[in-house]
Design an enzyme around this catalytic site. Structure first.
Site, PDB file in Angstrom:
ATOM      1  N   GLN A 500      59.190  36.984  38.531  1.00 54.30           N
ATOM      2  CA  GLN A 500      59.613  38.185  39.232  1.00 54.30           C
ATOM      3  C   GLN A 500      60.714  37.930  40.259  1.00 54.30           C
ATOM      4  OE1 GLN A 500      55.231  39.375  39.890  1.00 54.30           O
ATOM      5  NE2 GLN A 500      56.251  41.340  39.679  1.00 54.30           N
ATOM      6  N   ARG A 556      52.144  32.703  49.084  1.00 55.12           N
ATOM      7  CA  ARG A 556      51.610  32.514  47.727  1.00 55.12           C
ATOM      8  C   ARG A 556      52.755  32.698  46.736  1.00 55.12           C
ATOM      9  NH1 ARG A 556      48.943  36.741  43.917  1.00 55.12           N
ATOM     10  NH2 ARG A 556      48.378  35.361  42.189  1.00 55.12           N
ATOM     11  N   HIS A 601      51.283  32.666  36.322  1.00 53.70           N
ATOM     12  CA  HIS A 601      51.477  34.095  36.571  1.00 53.70           C
ATOM     13  C   HIS A 601      52.235  34.678  35.375  1.00 53.70           C
ATOM     14  CE1 HIS A 601      51.455  37.225  40.011  1.00 53.70           C
ATOM     15  NE2 HIS A 601      51.887  37.869  38.940  1.00 53.70           N
ATOM     16  N   ASN A 645      46.679  34.048  37.447  1.00 56.82           N
ATOM     17  CA  ASN A 645      46.795  35.355  38.069  1.00 56.82           C
ATOM     18  C   ASN A 645      46.374  36.422  37.064  1.00 56.82           C
ATOM     19  OD1 ASN A 645      47.855  37.247  40.221  1.00 56.82           O
ATOM     20  ND2 ASN A 645      49.028  37.941  38.438  1.00 56.82           N
ATOM     21  N   GLU A 646      45.301  37.130  37.386  1.00 54.32           N
ATOM     22  CA  GLU A 646      44.896  38.312  36.621  1.00 54.32           C
ATOM     23  C   GLU A 646      44.654  38.038  35.143  1.00 54.32           C
ATOM     24  OE1 GLU A 646      47.620  41.487  37.517  1.00 54.32           O
ATOM     25  OE2 GLU A 646      46.942  41.585  39.581  1.00 54.32           O
ATOM     26  N   ASN A 787      43.017  40.455  43.398  1.00 54.77           N
ATOM     27  CA  ASN A 787      44.146  41.379  43.488  1.00 54.77           C
ATOM     28  C   ASN A 787      43.605  42.790  43.355  1.00 54.77           C
ATOM     29  OD1 ASN A 787      45.785  39.176  43.544  1.00 54.77           O
ATOM     30  ND2 ASN A 787      46.828  39.603  41.597  1.00 54.77           N
ATOM     31  N   TYR A 789      44.582  47.078  43.976  1.00 55.68           N
ATOM     32  CA  TYR A 789      45.572  48.098  44.319  1.00 55.68           C
ATOM     33  C   TYR A 789      45.020  49.518  44.378  1.00 55.68           C
ATOM     34  CZ  TYR A 789      49.244  44.628  43.550  1.00 55.68           C
ATOM     35  OH  TYR A 789      50.038  43.519  43.632  1.00 55.68           O
ATOM     36  N   GLU A 853      46.507  39.764  46.456  1.00 57.12           N
ATOM     37  CA  GLU A 853      47.555  40.780  46.320  1.00 57.12           C
ATOM     38  C   GLU A 853      46.998  42.126  46.700  1.00 57.12           C
ATOM     39  OE1 GLU A 853      49.548  41.277  42.558  1.00 57.12           O
ATOM     40  OE2 GLU A 853      49.790  39.110  42.308  1.00 57.12           O
ATOM     41  N   TRP A 895      51.346  42.009  48.686  1.00 56.77           N
ATOM     42  CA  TRP A 895      52.278  42.008  47.559  1.00 56.77           C
ATOM     43  C   TRP A 895      53.311  43.069  47.834  1.00 56.77           C
ATOM     44  CZ3 TRP A 895      53.176  38.826  43.561  1.00 56.77           C
ATOM     45  CH2 TRP A 895      54.183  39.239  42.671  1.00 56.77           C
ATOM     46  N   GLU A 902      59.619  44.156  38.487  1.00 58.16           N
ATOM     47  CA  GLU A 902      58.272  44.686  38.312  1.00 58.16           C
ATOM     48  C   GLU A 902      57.953  44.771  36.806  1.00 58.16           C
ATOM     49  OE1 GLU A 902      55.732  44.918  40.000  1.00 58.16           O
ATOM     50  OE2 GLU A 902      54.507  46.329  38.881  1.00 58.16           O
ATOM     51  N   TRP A 903      57.941  43.590  36.182  1.00 56.40           N
ATOM     52  CA  TRP A 903      57.550  43.465  34.772  1.00 56.40           C
ATOM     53  C   TRP A 903      58.229  44.504  33.879  1.00 56.40           C
ATOM     54  CZ3 TRP A 903      56.052  38.735  34.599  1.00 56.40           C
ATOM     55  CH2 TRP A 903      55.411  38.179  35.699  1.00 56.40           C
TER      56      TRP A 903
HETATM   57  C1  GBH Z   1      49.896  42.859  40.013  1.00 54.83           C
HETATM   58  O1  GBH Z   1      49.103  43.338  38.986  1.00 54.83           O
HETATM   59  C2  GBH Z   1      50.683  41.665  39.516  1.00 54.83           C
HETATM   60  O2  GBH Z   1      49.973  40.472  39.745  1.00 54.83           O
HETATM   61  C3  GBH Z   1      52.028  41.566  40.150  1.00 54.83           C
HETATM   62  O3  GBH Z   1      52.773  40.606  39.497  1.00 54.83           O
HETATM   63  C4  GBH Z   1      52.693  42.908  40.125  1.00 54.83           C
HETATM   64  O4  GBH Z   1      54.007  42.867  40.585  1.00 54.83           O
HETATM   65  C5  GBH Z   1      51.864  43.832  40.973  1.00 54.83           C
HETATM   66  O5  GBH Z   1      50.592  43.944  40.428  1.00 54.83           O
HETATM   67  C6  GBH Z   1      52.393  45.230  41.051  1.00 54.83           C
HETATM   68  O6  GBH Z   1      52.305  45.846  39.819  1.00 54.83           O
HETATM   69  O7  GBH Z   1      51.273  50.839  33.110  1.00 54.83           O
HETATM   70  O8  GBH Z   1      50.640  49.573  31.147  1.00 54.83           O
HETATM   71  O9  GBH Z   1      52.427  48.819  32.528  1.00 54.83           O
HETATM   72  C7  GBH Z   1      48.277  44.423  39.314  1.00 54.83           C
HETATM   73  C8  GBH Z   1      47.570  44.920  38.060  1.00 54.83           C
HETATM   74  C9  GBH Z   1      48.341  45.317  35.851  1.00 54.83           C
HETATM   75  C10 GBH Z   1      48.555  46.996  37.523  1.00 54.83           C
HETATM   76  C11 GBH Z   1      49.386  46.017  35.009  1.00 54.83           C
HETATM   77  C12 GBH Z   1      49.589  47.685  36.704  1.00 54.83           C
HETATM   78  C13 GBH Z   1      50.504  48.113  34.606  1.00 54.83           C
HETATM   79  C14 GBH Z   1      49.973  48.662  33.356  1.00 54.83           C
HETATM   80  N1  GBH Z   1      48.544  45.573  37.249  1.00 54.83           N
HETATM   81  N2  GBH Z   1      49.404  47.455  35.315  1.00 54.83           N
HETATM   82  S1  GBH Z   1      51.162  49.533  32.464  1.00 54.83           S
END
Ligand code: GBH
Length: 944
Positions: A500, A556, A601, A645-646, A787, A789, A853, A895, A902-903
């Protein structure tokens, strides 16, 4: 005693015993009811021949929300009756849509389908032992009549009588309790004075008076028409008012005048002497042209007809109370009705005693009538755990008990309302239901206020303590901000991840990872990639300074496996990659910051994916080798290690539904295999460190698991089981082997086994741990990384898909009251963190835990108030978990340090405490307001 009991059934049994002996101040024959109105819940606005009403026209013209579909009561009345039964009410007040039974308002337009609907509803109520209370008119005049002036035209009185007579004939054998109209003040003033209600006319000088006049005459005509044929039945009117209190002693007359102008306007003709209050007559006459009062006059025959034309006094006290100041005729720009009234009302919060004072006023002013209280209800954004509304109801009932003790003849209480529906002026923004309505699919869910009400009915209106699970403690305390410090050794940090932020995707010998492949395959938003990202590969020194500036003690970050081992195997060791992390670690230490390192990660070396990645059992050995290299290279300076991670995200998003790299779709089997191999990998690496490195370096190894909090959507036993199941499938899947008994959660084994059998398999899709594995799984941790949210509600629901999701037999939803964020999946619900920490405490023996996170996604603005409010509230719930619940929370990593990739959302969602300008090749960083807030929080180590 009762509050200790957690079984719903047990509570019901106990309450039956405990109330049977008690006597109720409300007497044995009391109407406990719920109210609704046709336009608010029926929907089906033009179904089966229904004619449009003025509300259909008004909302269609206005745009925005309308009652076209609403809660679809027209088709779902059986469900409604079922809910009424659940509530154990003995009465249900509904209103009839005039234009559903007479589409153009006249008898010649008779619509049998509409009449059938109300007959069916009434039959369904009666057969369930619920007394129907039918209201002939609640605001929805047939639009056809509005063409002729509607209530401004006295012909409407005749038509109303004819319509009423027809309904008495059609339903009169089953309905014994009638309401001619509900809240006619709204039609008069809102409909014709300020125009905020249909038909939207704003002629405050005269129109409200004419409309009220015709409504009163229509009411009394319908009253007498009914009494002719049904001397035993009861029929009355429901009036609405604010309670108006004098602001000071000098305003006493003004307050009384306010009451006379609003409530007395209708009540004096019907319950008093048959005519308008003297104060209205005098004041309106004086300000009208000579001999032509704007207030119409009743004939003496009408006065006789009006007087006593109601068998009970229905009253709705509006939510608010007015503090009244005398403003005799001096209130420009007010005109007409408001000016005639000559008061200035300031809205104040209703307080204890208001309702009982109002009822006492009615008793004294209108001859001690029998009263039915129709609760105006407390509106809200619609949360399922509506503690505020529950408390408001509790307050109302306490007030009603007082009223009864003051000699008021109270015959019934009707809670507002059965369902969330269309609110006249606010549309669907405000919710009144005891049952939540999911408007998209019309699902109904019982709110806490409904549980409260049904228990109140069982207690016959007596005071009682409601069981804790009606509104869990954590939710009840959500608004009690805790001013306290974190423990002195509490650890604060910020977090990032290699892909990231680093960039340098192929620099200095780095091998490609599955995220490089995924991004280059255009699988990210706008085909964005992590090729450069924040360029931390080159800018790590600046990053360290930014970490330092926040005043935190920990950073981290994650190691990119393929930077250290380009093809994933130890044979490919890349010195430049090792140097990068050595430099970063040294830089951190030189600045007094402790590194916390994540080994994985999500960025698996592509070379290992080429042999199956986490679906290949040998991944555990590759991972273990890689971990050993990291322990060897960095272990002398790094003492906090996170293996993964996760694990959930890797398993489900990466290999289950394939929305994340490596994009594999195997939602039934692969997903479980991958999880199994991640756990095996973790356990191996844990023991490697434990045996070979811990003796020298004394570090700690854990895994980071992500979990949302899962709250039962209702407190039904089934939803509570489902919420627990959801947590076990999400978090327990990994946590139970490592932090629990070494095996998968029992409920997972049960459900996946059952579903696999249903599918016709002879073994479960969930892999099995050997005795030996269970032993080494169990306790393979030094801390718990979490983690977190967001939160979802869980509803028990049969699911016939044979996948990891389907296996769980549930669905999730969010609360209408939780603020959103830039990320669809992230709703703000701070108390979820505290609930989750307590759950982990209870399931896994209160392990030392780091929140690794937690954060909020937005568009990247520097003045990021949403993020500040998120951090403030979530950390405060964490503080409660530490202070009130003794949760063993050791530290917290926000975080994220800075905006980053953001992936799959690319650079569209920002989580940083620092902003990064991604269009500038230098990627400059700027601290945000949240960064300053966080600095202060860390500095204060809590809330002063
Ligand atoms: C974290 O995951 C990650 O560890 C971190 O890298 C990331 O930047 C952060 O959250 C913020 O997102 O809508 O199908 O794309 C938290 C768990 C898993 C929540 C993936 C969001 C997206 C599903 N995340 N999910 S989708």
């Amino acid at each position: 005693m009762r509050t200790e009991i957690t079984s719903f059934c047990a509570v019901l049994v106990i309450s039956v015993f405990s109330t049977s002996a008690a006597t109720s101040v409300f007497g044995d024959v009391f109407a406990w009811g719920v109210s609704s109105a046709a336009y608010q819940i029926e929907g089906a606005w033009n179904a089966d021949g229904k004619g449009p009403s003025i509300w259909d026209e008004f909302t269609h013209k206005r745009g925005g929300d309308n009652g076209d579909d609403s809660a679809d009561g027209y088709h779902r009345y059986r469900d409604h009756v079922m809910h009424l039964k659940e509530l154990k009410v003995n009465h249900y007040k509904f209103s009839i849509s005039w234009s559903r039974v007479l589409p153009d308002g006249t008898i010649s337009s008779r619509n049998n389908a509409g009449i059938e609907y109300y007959k069916n509803l009434v039959a369904e109520l009666s057969s369930n032992g619920i007394e129907p209370v039918a209201c002939l008119y609640q605001h929805d005049l047939p639009a056809a009549l509005q063409k002729y002036g509607g209530w401004m035209n006295e012909t409407t009185i005749d038509l109303f009588e004819t319509y009423s007579r027809m309904m008495f004939t059609e339903l009169g054998n089953s309905v014994k309790l009638w309401i001619t109209m509900t809240s006619p003040w709204n039609d008069a003033f809102r409909g014709h004075g300020d125009g905020s209600f249909a038909p939207g006319i704003s002629q405050p000088e005269t129109a409200p008076y004419i409309v009220a006049h015709n409504l009163i005459r229509a009411h009394s005509r319908a009253y007498h028409a009914y009494k002719e044929g049904h001397p035993q039945g009861k029929i009355g009117i429901v009036l609405n008012t604010d309670w108006q209190k004098p602001a000071a002693a000098a305003d006493t007359d003004a307050a009384t005048r306010g009451m006379q102008f609003s409530l007395g306007w209708f009540a004096q003709p019907i319950f008093g002497n048959g005519d308008y209050p003297e104060v209205m007559k005098t004041r309106i006459d004086t300000s009208s042209p000579e001999g032509k009062s704007r207030l119409p006059t009743f004939t003496s025959q009408e006065i006789t007809q009006n007087r006593g034309s109601s068998d009970f006094f229905g009253i709705t006290k509006e939510k608010l109370t007015l503090s009244v100041v005398d403003n005799n005729n001096n209130m420009p720009p007010s005109v007409g009705y408001m000016k005639d009234m000559g008061i200035r009302g300031t809205v104040i919060k209703s307080s204890e005693g208001d309702i009982s004072d109002l009822l006492l006023w009615i008793k004294n002013t209108f001859n001690n009538p029998v009263i039915h209280m129709l609760d105006a209800g407390l509106s809200g954004c619609g949360t399922l755990y509506d503690e505020d509304r529950l408390q408001a109801m509790k307050q109302t009932i306490a007030d009603l008990r007082t009223a009864v003790s003051r000699g008021i003849r109270l015959a019934g209480y009707f809670a507002a309302q059965l369902l969330d529906g269309f609110d006249w002026t606010e549309g669907y923004k405000v919710k009144y239901g005891l049952y939540h309505v999911e408007f998209g699919n019309k699902e109904r869910l019982q709110k806490a206020s409904a549980r409260y009400y049904l228990t109140l009915i069982q207690h016959q209106g007596n005071e009682f303590d409601y069981p804790k699970y009606f509104v869990p403690e954590v939710i009840r305390q959500k608004n009690d901000f805790l001013r306290a410090k974190f423990p002195p050794d509490f650890t604060w940090g910020v977090a990032t991840a290699a892909y990231q932020i680093e960039g340098g995707w192929n620099a200095d010998g780095k091998g490609p990872s599955i995220w490089d492949t995924f991004a280059h395959d255009n699988r990210l938003a706008y085909s964005q990639t992590g090729d450069v990202a924040c360029d931390s590969y080159h800018k790590y020194r600046e990053d360290v300074q930014n970490v330092k500036r926040l005043g935190v003690s920990h950073y981290r970050f994650s190691i990119a496996w393929s930077r250290v081992l380009p093809d994933g195997r130890v044979t490919s060791l890349n010195k430049a990659g090792v140097d990068y992390y050595n430099n970063l670690i040294d830089e951190l230490l030189a600045n007094g910051i402790t590194p916390m390192v994540t080994l994985y990660h999500w960025d698996l070396p592509q070379a290992l994916q080429d042999i199956g990645g986490f679906q290949n059992a040998s991944i555990a050995d590759y991972f273990n080798d890689y971990a050993r290299v990291c322990f060897e290279q960095f272990g002398d300076r790094v003492q906090l290690w996170i293996t993964f991670n996760e694990a959930f995200v890797v398993s489900w998003l990466g290999y289950g539904i394939g929305v994340f790299a490596p994009g594999i779709n195997s939602p039934a089997e692969g997903v479980y295999q991958v999880a199994h191999n991640i756990i095996r990998s973790h356990v191996k690496a844990y023991h490697t460190y434990d045996k070979l490195f811990k003796p020298h370096y004394h570090g700690k190894v854990g895994i980071t698991l992500d979990s949302d909090w899962k709250e039962p959507a209702t407190s039904s036993a089934m939803d509570r089981y489902a919420a627990e199941r959801a947590l076990q499938f999400k978090l327990g899947w990994f946590a139970n082997p490592i932090y629990g008994n070494g095996d998968y959660p029992a409920v997972m084994k049960q459900y996946v086994g059952m579903k696999s059998r249903e599918e016709g398999r002879n073994s479960s899709r969930l892999p099995v741990w050997s005795e030996e594995e269970i032993k080494i799984n169990k306790g393979s941790y030094d801390f718990f990384g979490l983690n977190h949210y967001t939160t979802q509600y869980v509803v028990d629901n049969h699911d016939n898909r044979f996948t990891y999701e389907g296996d769980q037999d549930l669905y999730t939803k969010v609360d209408d009251c939780w603020p959103g964020s830039r990320a669809d999946w992230l709703k703000v619900n701070p108390w979820g963190l505290r609930s989750l920490l307590r759950w982990i405490r209870d399931r896994y023996n209160n392990p030392p835990l780091y929140v690794t996170e937690n954060g909020f996604g937005d568009n990247g603005e520097l003045d990021d108030q949403g993020r500040i409010s998120y951090y403030r509230s979530y950390t405060n719930e964490m503080l409660k978990a530490i202070h009130h619940d003794q949760c063993n929370v050791k530290g917290y990593m926000a975080w994220s340090l800075m905006d980053n990739l953001e992936w799959t959302s690319g650079y569209t969602i920002k989580f940083g405490l620092y902003s990064v300008n991604f269009t500038d090749p230098n990627r400059p960083r700027t601290i945000k307001e949240s960064g300053k807030f966080f600095t202060q929080l860390v500095h204060d180590n809590g809330y002063n």
